[in-house]
Design a protein around this motif. Sequence first.
Motif, PDB file in Angstrom:
ATOM      1  N   LYS A 435      72.267   8.636 -18.805  1.00 53.41           N
ATOM      2  CA  LYS A 435      70.821   8.473 -18.925  1.00 53.41           C
ATOM      3  C   LYS A 435      70.185   9.773 -18.490  1.00 53.41           C
ATOM      4  O   LYS A 435      70.779  10.554 -17.762  1.00 53.41           O
ATOM      5  N   LYS A 436      68.969   9.975 -18.977  1.00 53.43           N
ATOM      6  CA  LYS A 436      68.245  11.163 -18.533  1.00 53.43           C
ATOM      7  C   LYS A 436      67.119  10.712 -17.633  1.00 53.43           C
ATOM      8  O   LYS A 436      66.240   9.956 -18.057  1.00 53.43           O
ATOM      9  N   LYS A 474      68.760   3.494 -21.647  1.00 48.05           N
ATOM     10  CA  LYS A 474      69.505   4.615 -22.238  1.00 48.05           C
ATOM     11  C   LYS A 474      68.576   5.392 -23.175  1.00 48.05           C
ATOM     12  O   LYS A 474      67.637   4.812 -23.747  1.00 48.05           O
ATOM     13  N   PRO A 475      68.837   6.704 -23.344  1.00 48.56           N
ATOM     14  CA  PRO A 475      67.905   7.549 -24.111  1.00 48.56           C
ATOM     15  C   PRO A 475      67.575   7.013 -25.499  1.00 48.56           C
ATOM     16  O   PRO A 475      66.411   7.029 -25.909  1.00 48.56           O
ATOM     17  N   ASP A 476      68.575   6.492 -26.234  1.00 47.36           N
ATOM     18  CA  ASP A 476      68.284   6.046 -27.607  1.00 47.36           C
ATOM     19  C   ASP A 476      67.334   4.857 -27.609  1.00 47.36           C
ATOM     20  O   ASP A 476      66.425   4.765 -28.436  1.00 47.36           O
ATOM     21  N   ARG A 478      65.165   4.213 -25.324  1.00 51.74           N
ATOM     22  CA  ARG A 478      63.855   4.725 -24.933  1.00 51.74           C
ATOM     23  C   ARG A 478      63.135   5.318 -26.139  1.00 51.74           C
ATOM     24  O   ARG A 478      61.938   5.095 -26.328  1.00 51.74           O
ATOM     25  N   LEU A 479      63.874   6.094 -26.942  1.00 46.41           N
ATOM     26  CA  LEU A 479      63.244   6.717 -28.107  1.00 46.41           C
ATOM     27  C   LEU A 479      62.770   5.648 -29.079  1.00 46.41           C
ATOM     28  O   LEU A 479      61.678   5.732 -29.639  1.00 46.41           O
ATOM     29  N   ASP A 480      63.604   4.594 -29.253  1.00 53.24           N
ATOM     30  CA  ASP A 480      63.222   3.486 -30.128  1.00 53.24           C
ATOM     31  C   ASP A 480      61.913   2.858 -29.679  1.00 53.24           C
ATOM     32  O   ASP A 480      61.104   2.421 -30.491  1.00 53.24           O
ATOM     33  N   GLU A 485      62.364  10.571 -23.975  1.00 48.26           N
ATOM     34  CA  GLU A 485      63.800  10.390 -23.791  1.00 48.26           C
ATOM     35  C   GLU A 485      64.166  10.338 -22.315  1.00 48.26           C
ATOM     36  O   GLU A 485      65.026   9.575 -21.889  1.00 48.26           O
ATOM     37  N   GLU A 486      63.463  11.184 -21.559  1.00 47.86           N
ATOM     38  CA  GLU A 486      63.783  11.275 -20.135  1.00 47.86           C
ATOM     39  C   GLU A 486      62.961  10.254 -19.349  1.00 47.86           C
ATOM     40  O   GLU A 486      61.731  10.218 -19.465  1.00 47.86           O
TER      41      GLU A 486
END
Lengths: 750, 173
Positions: A435-436, A474-476, A478-480, A485-486
């Motif tokens: 994770k970021k 998780k980043p993906d 989050r983007l969804d 991302e972070e």
Amino acid sequence: MNEMDQFRDTYISECYELLQEMEELLIELDEESQDLDTLNAIFRCAHSIKGGAGAFGFNRITGFTHILEALLDGMREGLIMPSREAINTLLSSVDVVTNMVRSEQVGDPIDDDYGKDIEEALNKICSEDQIDVNALEDDTPPETDKEELAPDDIIEVKLYNVMLTPYKELLASGNEPLLLLRELDTFGDLSVTTDTTNVPFLDEMVFDNCYFHWDIDLETDVEIETIQEIFEFVEDECDLSIMILASFEKTAAEFCKADNSDEVGFFDFDSFMNGSNDDEIEQPPFNPDDYNQDDDSLDNKEVTQEAEQKEPEPIANTAVNNDSVTVKTAKAKAVKKTNKPTPEPTATSIRVDVEKVDRLVNMAGELVITQAVLHAQTRDLATDQFSELIKAIEDLSMHTRELQEAVMSVRMQPIKSIFSRLPRIVRDLSQKLNKKIKLEMHGENTEIDKTVIEQLGDPLTHMIRNSVDHGIEKPDIRLDRGKPEEGTIVLSANHRGGRIVIEISDDGNGIDRTRVFDKAVEKGLIAADAVLEDEEIDNLIFQPGFSTAAEVSDISGRGVGMDVVKRNIESLGGNISIANDPGKGSVVSVSLPLTLAILDGMIVRIGTEHYIIPINNIIETTKPKEDEINKIANGNDVINTRGEFVTIIYLHNVFGIRNACKTAQDGLVVLVENGREKFGLVVDELLGQQQVVIKTLNEYPDSVKGISGATILGDGKVSLIIDVAEISNLANLSNVSNKHMNNMVLEQQA
Amino acid sequence: MNEAKETIVDLNDIEEIEQEELQQFLTFTVNDDEYAIDIMCVKEIRGWNGATRLPNSPNFVLGVVNLRGIIIPIFDLKLRFNKGATDMESTHVVVIVNVNNYTIGILVDAVSDILYISEKNIRPAPSGEKNIDEAFVSGLLSKDEQVVVILDLLALFEEKVLKRAMKLEHDRC
């Protein structure tokens, strides 16, 4: 404890500080790219640890930090990039060194191959970037370098003259000239003359003063800067001049031969005593260790006096103009080059035994009481007659109050000391979980009592782990969800109304209420058909045995969870709450008293005695009518408050107090709860609410049942603090549930 | 030369006297009997000024008082010897002592004297002393042809003794 042990302990505690600093700096380096100042600071930490370890013979630490240092040096020189992997390895090596230091501290040897993997990893990074671990120029024996030279290579050799005139205090600050000489010896052919003219007679000698001066001739191929570096740590405590007397060329073979001729420090008494005084060039290396124990050093005088006469003064003088670098300019250079902080001239903090501080706190409290008594006495004095006295006492009252505040503040520490270990945890975990996460911290300088700080570390760590593990997605994902991302976790501390409030907020998933609900049903915490408010569902996470991690990880799903955190916080007199915004994040707020030593108390009177009930435990106070009090089968009395039957305890019975109100309707019922149950305490009167300083009764050989401590009230009298958790046991309160109790009352009424 | 020699002799004499090791005792009265305790464990002496009663503690525990910020318990020596309760007045005296790393106060009728006794003048406690429990007696000394009992405070206020005493008290209740 002998002196050496003391130094050792000091070194070890310094090590922990340095390691902590290193860790912080490494993380900083990670986040803020390659900053030379930071790298230098990290290098200095490693170097100090290594230096001390060598002095105490901790060979494992010396060996390990040496490699660490080599890598850091490579980074400093720009040969190795501080990549993420490199920093990870460095962080792990900080752990390795920490464990090594700990093993030396407790005297528990660690496995021989401990840290080998990290050591290899360090070596690998070095070798990838062609850094020779042994090429560290400042204090590593450079033999390996030289051996690589072909025997007939021509190298430039310089003849240096170093005049080392330590101030008397040099030894007292822990510096050891012998070590410097030994280090110089590793550079080449060394010849040392000791000047003993300043040695006083035995009876005038102060044992830890340094009376010697040294005149050192060194034939070597290293640069003058390298020699200066050796004296880096003593340059403020001695007069030092380094000059180049001559410079010539030699073949490597010749030079190496000369190089290995002798070693400083191994003092051959016999040859010395047997009159080898006359040869200066092959002057036996002198061991400064011996100067204060034997008279032989006095014999040395002859040698040095001769040597002094031969000393080429004029050459030295001209050399000053040409090649010599005075200490001052060298220092200036050093500052420019490495931004090295000069040693602190005075200590800015001291370590004090907590006991001593507590005594101060005690006395300051007493002073305030005495002052109050004095103040009360002057109230009746005629102002015109005693104006001076009254003014003086007013001043006194101001000063005592200030004194008390100042003394209390000694116990306070910035919360930084626990905040500072959290970035590492977040970093390690987020990498493990892919994770970021960015951790922001505010209010690190908020001050809080030392004892609270000590007990806050674990709960705080746990909550941060929760945020990383369960909060941030998780980043993906989050983007969804249209989030950056972070993920961000914000940790803040501030003072609010005499308490400290710590908030941990994240912009992650928040609490998934349906999952929490299902889980609670599955664990049998609630009935499947229970109807709960959103907030009630959120608070289920504080229930014992609740853990929502889908996969049990080694990070936070160990069965202990927020319930332990909650209990820890409550035992510190604090409370915890959660604000949840599903899908957007959550905020956990912890509110704590500033100090454990102070308690908000309600002073109550029972008969002629005064007791204190902690306000935290009190729900409300009622004055029941006679018909509201029911006797139930087990002998206890109950009262009905808002439809709930609550057992009442007569404190005068429990404490054996005569001449108190015998019935609840004559006195008052203070409703309290102790976390498990609710009950009423019958007292005569409430006298008022006050902040009191908690004192233990440990001077008393056995603890008193139902009393958690005592305090001293404004009149100097002692008052006891009631232990609400204990009191119900004392009163033989049977564990009947409220429901059962209701039935019993109803039965009786029927 | 002679003078110097004399000085040396004098010094020796002084040393000899010091070697006799005089012990100092504080004596006080409880119920008209005189007792002594080693002065080295006495911290201070103050007047009786009331105490905060500790609930459910044995009757010889009078309560706790504030001694400059530290809370210490006060014991009634007369009750400790089972000779009835002291009828407290402000003329009574509390002797603050250090026993077993505890600081405690003992209530006595009055403090009477400080005695300098050489060790050889202290007689061992006889068996069969009927006034008080012999476990509390560490020795006897005579003062004006009167026998003074040296109390062993350690024994008197030893933790387990105290606990036993409290337990007895409880059982009696």
